[in-house]
Design a protein around this motif. Structure first.
Motif, PDB file in Angstrom:
ATOM      1  N   ALA A   1     -16.269 -34.864  27.766  1.00  0.00           N
ATOM      2  CA  ALA A   1     -16.646 -36.283  27.810  1.00  0.00           C
ATOM      3  C   ALA A   1     -17.203 -36.739  26.472  1.00  0.00           C
ATOM      4  N   LEU A   2     -18.079 -35.921  25.879  1.00  0.00           N
ATOM      5  CA  LEU A   2     -18.661 -36.279  24.589  1.00  0.00           C
ATOM      6  C   LEU A   2     -17.587 -36.329  23.512  1.00  0.00           C
ATOM      7  N   SER A   3     -16.624 -35.426  23.571  1.00  0.00           N
ATOM      8  CA  SER A   3     -15.532 -35.400  22.593  1.00  0.00           C
ATOM      9  C   SER A   3     -14.710 -36.686  22.659  1.00  0.00           C
ATOM     10  N   ARG A   4     -14.407 -37.118  23.877  1.00  0.00           N
ATOM     11  CA  ARG A   4     -13.627 -38.357  24.037  1.00  0.00           C
ATOM     12  C   ARG A   4     -14.410 -39.575  23.555  1.00  0.00           C
ATOM     13  N   ILE A   5     -15.696 -39.625  23.892  1.00  0.00           N
ATOM     14  CA  ILE A   5     -16.525 -40.758  23.472  1.00  0.00           C
ATOM     15  C   ILE A   5     -16.650 -40.790  21.957  1.00  0.00           C
ATOM     16  N   TRP A   6     -16.869 -39.626  21.355  1.00  0.00           N
ATOM     17  CA  TRP A   6     -16.991 -39.534  19.905  1.00  0.00           C
ATOM     18  C   TRP A   6     -15.709 -40.021  19.229  1.00  0.00           C
ATOM     19  N   SER A   7     -14.560 -39.577  19.748  1.00  0.00           N
ATOM     20  CA  SER A   7     -13.269 -40.001  19.190  1.00  0.00           C
ATOM     21  C   SER A   7     -13.071 -41.507  19.356  1.00  0.00           C
ATOM     22  N   ALA A   8     -13.457 -42.022  20.532  1.00  0.00           N
ATOM     23  CA  ALA A   8     -13.313 -43.457  20.797  1.00  0.00           C
ATOM     24  C   ALA A   8     -14.176 -44.277  19.851  1.00  0.00           C
ATOM     25  N   PHE A   9     -15.400 -43.822  19.576  1.00  0.00           N
ATOM     26  CA  PHE A   9     -16.276 -44.526  18.637  1.00  0.00           C
ATOM     27  C   PHE A   9     -15.586 -44.701  17.281  1.00  0.00           C
ATOM     28  N   ILE A  10     -15.011 -43.614  16.767  1.00  0.00           N
ATOM     29  CA  ILE A  10     -14.385 -43.645  15.440  1.00  0.00           C
ATOM     30  C   ILE A  10     -13.145 -44.531  15.446  1.00  0.00           C
ATOM     31  N   ILE A  11     -12.297 -44.388  16.469  1.00  0.00           N
ATOM     32  CA  ILE A  11     -11.057 -45.176  16.538  1.00  0.00           C
ATOM     33  C   ILE A  11     -11.360 -46.663  16.648  1.00  0.00           C
ATOM     34  N   VAL A  12     -12.290 -47.025  17.540  1.00  0.00           N
ATOM     35  CA  VAL A  12     -12.642 -48.444  17.729  1.00  0.00           C
ATOM     36  C   VAL A  12     -13.246 -49.020  16.451  1.00  0.00           C
ATOM     37  N   ALA A  13     -14.122 -48.268  15.808  1.00  0.00           N
ATOM     38  CA  ALA A  13     -14.772 -48.764  14.590  1.00  0.00           C
ATOM     39  C   ALA A  13     -13.751 -49.032  13.490  1.00  0.00           C
ATOM     40  N   ILE A  14     -12.830 -48.104  13.275  1.00  0.00           N
ATOM     41  CA  ILE A  14     -11.828 -48.279  12.216  1.00  0.00           C
ATOM     42  C   ILE A  14     -10.867 -49.411  12.576  1.00  0.00           C
ATOM     43  N   ALA A  15     -10.523 -49.541  13.861  1.00  0.00           N
ATOM     44  CA  ALA A  15      -9.633 -50.625  14.294  1.00  0.00           C
ATOM     45  C   ALA A  15     -10.268 -51.992  14.051  1.00  0.00           C
ATOM     46  N   VAL A  16     -11.552 -52.127  14.433  1.00  0.00           N
ATOM     47  CA  VAL A  16     -12.253 -53.406  14.222  1.00  0.00           C
ATOM     48  C   VAL A  16     -12.369 -53.718  12.733  1.00  0.00           C
ATOM     49  N   ALA A  17     -12.686 -52.704  11.930  1.00  0.00           N
ATOM     50  CA  ALA A  17     -12.796 -52.909  10.481  1.00  0.00           C
ATOM     51  C   ALA A  17     -11.455 -53.342   9.887  1.00  0.00           C
ATOM     52  N   SER A  18     -10.368 -52.751  10.365  1.00  0.00           N
ATOM     53  CA  SER A  18      -9.036 -53.103   9.859  1.00  0.00           C
ATOM     54  C   SER A  18      -8.674 -54.538  10.210  1.00  0.00           C
ATOM     55  N   ILE A  19      -9.002 -54.967  11.424  1.00  0.00           N
ATOM     56  CA  ILE A  19      -8.752 -56.356  11.828  1.00  0.00           C
ATOM     57  C   ILE A  19      -9.550 -57.305  10.943  1.00  0.00           C
TER      58      ILE A  19
END
Length: 467
Positions: free
Chosen positions: A2-20
């Protein structure tokens, strides 16, 4: 997992928002730089526009205040010029500085860990931990049915909860890490969190604290007329969050909380806390500060004294026992560095990318759409960041107080939210990292659900006491 998925989601969402942000903005092209090498407090230039290009509302606001701020965006206009500089102040460090901060935290923890782990080693050899274990065993054996009677982990957990209750964060961490190591000796699957470890960590992370000394001190420093008025709401909110954590995990582990022993202990603890609260609410700020210092620091010194006297009575080599435990504290601090770096850089990416700003603005929009009182939304940044970063949440609390005033509804709510829970992801990374647990099972969900109870309770209490 669960922590691994949340950690990965944090990074993916952050980079996606920054790219937008990068693709949709003609002015703000430094977002990637801010996320990597930016530092908290940096001035980030967004652009420069002529005054006529702004909406009438912003033009009027700039006319009244040449250094106008709205929704974390600053507008600055020099006298005699029609150009307006648009900028914002970076709220947190990028990943490079954050990685260094994580190591600095662990280095700063080494001294505290060696001190308390050293004294704990003396206590173990003198039989003090076993004495505490027998004292709390009737209650803990019901909450932790998998732990055998007389196991030293009961004593370690007792010390951890007591330190939390008194607001002794520096002492709570070494005691808590020792409790996790003790529970790990009973864990049949060393990579997977046991039921006892999950129960302990959820109760610990709910952050039951009797006197929120640091919050009261911050409110006093910001010239609050009554800095102690958040004491009772904080106490109620954190107590209910702790009860919620206990109920959630007990339900998952099929533990019956209606057993007479559990009810008796909970009733007794609640009665003692209620009597102490009745005494404390009668004190003014100075008297509360003095009592808090006497209670917390006096108890630490008393523990040290009893441990040394116990060691003398048992005729053990006290100093050698201290050094043995201190070495263990040093190695534990070094061991948790990778876990702390990992969780803090994910949090840094979320903050510097602007994900939190989007969430807060969205919540305010929904509150307006529902015709609700939106004052509570201005206090929520503290609650959103608290599970991720204690210092970040403290910064948000101070910012809210500076913006609205320490005695405003928003300022008081942010203070209650700051005292209602602990830093969930930090706790998970450090405590599970110390014993190399990779599968945290349902720990994250249970802790976040308890945090949610604390947040909702805090908002209701803020309206009840100050609304």
């Amino acid at each position: 997992m669960a922590l691994s998925r949340i950690w990965s989601a944090f990074i993916i969402v952050a980079i996606a928002v920054a790219s937008i942000k990068y693709l949709s903005s003609n002015d703000y092209k430094s977002v990637y730089n801010d996320m990597i090498v930016g530092k908290s407090g940096d001035t980030i230039q967004i652009g420069k526009k002529n005054l006529t290009q702004f909406s009438p509302i912003i033009r009027d606001s700039i006319a009244k205040n040449p250094n106008y701020q709205e929704s974390r965006i600053h507008y600055s206009k020099k006298e005699g010029s029609e150009d307006v500089r648009i900028y914002r102040i970076q709220a947190s460090d990028g990943v490079i500085s954050t990685s260094k901060t994580a190591v600095d935290i662990c280095i700063g923890l080494i001294g505290i860990m060696t001190l308390f782990m050293g004294f704990m080693s003396i206590a173990e050899k003198a039989g003090g931990i076993n004495f505490l274990s027998r004292l709390i065993q009737p209650f803990f054996s019901k909450l932790f049915p998998e732990i055998p009677k007389g196991h030293p982990s009961f004593g370690h957990m007792m010390l951890n909860f007591s330190a939390n209750l008194l607001g002794l964060d520096n002492a709570a961490t070494p005691f808590g890490l020792k409790a996790m190591e003790s529970l790990q000796t009973l864990n049949p699957n060393k990579d997977k969190a046991s039921n006892a470890q999950i129960m302990f960590l959820c109760l610990h992370a709910s952050g039951l604290t009797l006197i929120p000394v640091s919050i009261i001190a911050i409110r006093a420093s910001m010239k609050s007329a009554t800095p102690t008025d958040i004491f009772l709401p904080c106490m109620i909110a954190t107590f209910l969050a702790t009860m919620a954590a206990m109920i959630i995990v007990s339900f998952k582990q099929k533990i019956n909380l209606l057993q007479p022993v559990i009810l008796a202990y909970l009733g007794g603890i609640s009665a003692i806390i209620a009597l102490l609260v009745m005494f404390l609410v009668r004190l003014n700020k100075e008297e509360l500060d003095d009592f808090s210092k006497l209670l917390s620091n006096g108890i630490i010194l008393l523990i040290f004294l009893l441990i040394v006297l116990g060691g003398i009575y048992k005729k053990i080599n006290i100093f050698d026992a201290f050094i043995e435990g201190a070495k263990e504290g040093f190695y534990t601090c070094v061991k948790i560095i990778p876990y702390l770096v990992g969780i803090l850089i994910a949090i840094s990416l979320l903050r510097t990318s602007g994900v939190f700003d989007i969430i807060i603005d969205g919540m305010k929009y929904l509150a307006n759409l529902s015709h609700l009182d939106t004052r509570f939304v201005d206090g929520l940044p503290t609650a959103l960041i608290k599970p991720l970063s204690g210092s970040g949440a403290r910064g948000m609390m101070v910012d809210t107080m500076q913006t609205f005033g320490p005695d405003s509804f928003q300022g008081r709510l942010s203070a209650i939210l700051q005292g209602s829970s602990d830093t969930t992801f930090y706790v998970i990374a450090v405590y599970f990292g110390a014993v190399s647990i990779r599968d945290t099972r349902y720990t994250v969900g249970a802790m976040l659900l308890a945090d949610l109870v604390g947040v909702i309770t805090s908002i209701l209490l803020a309206y009840m006491f100050f609304g």
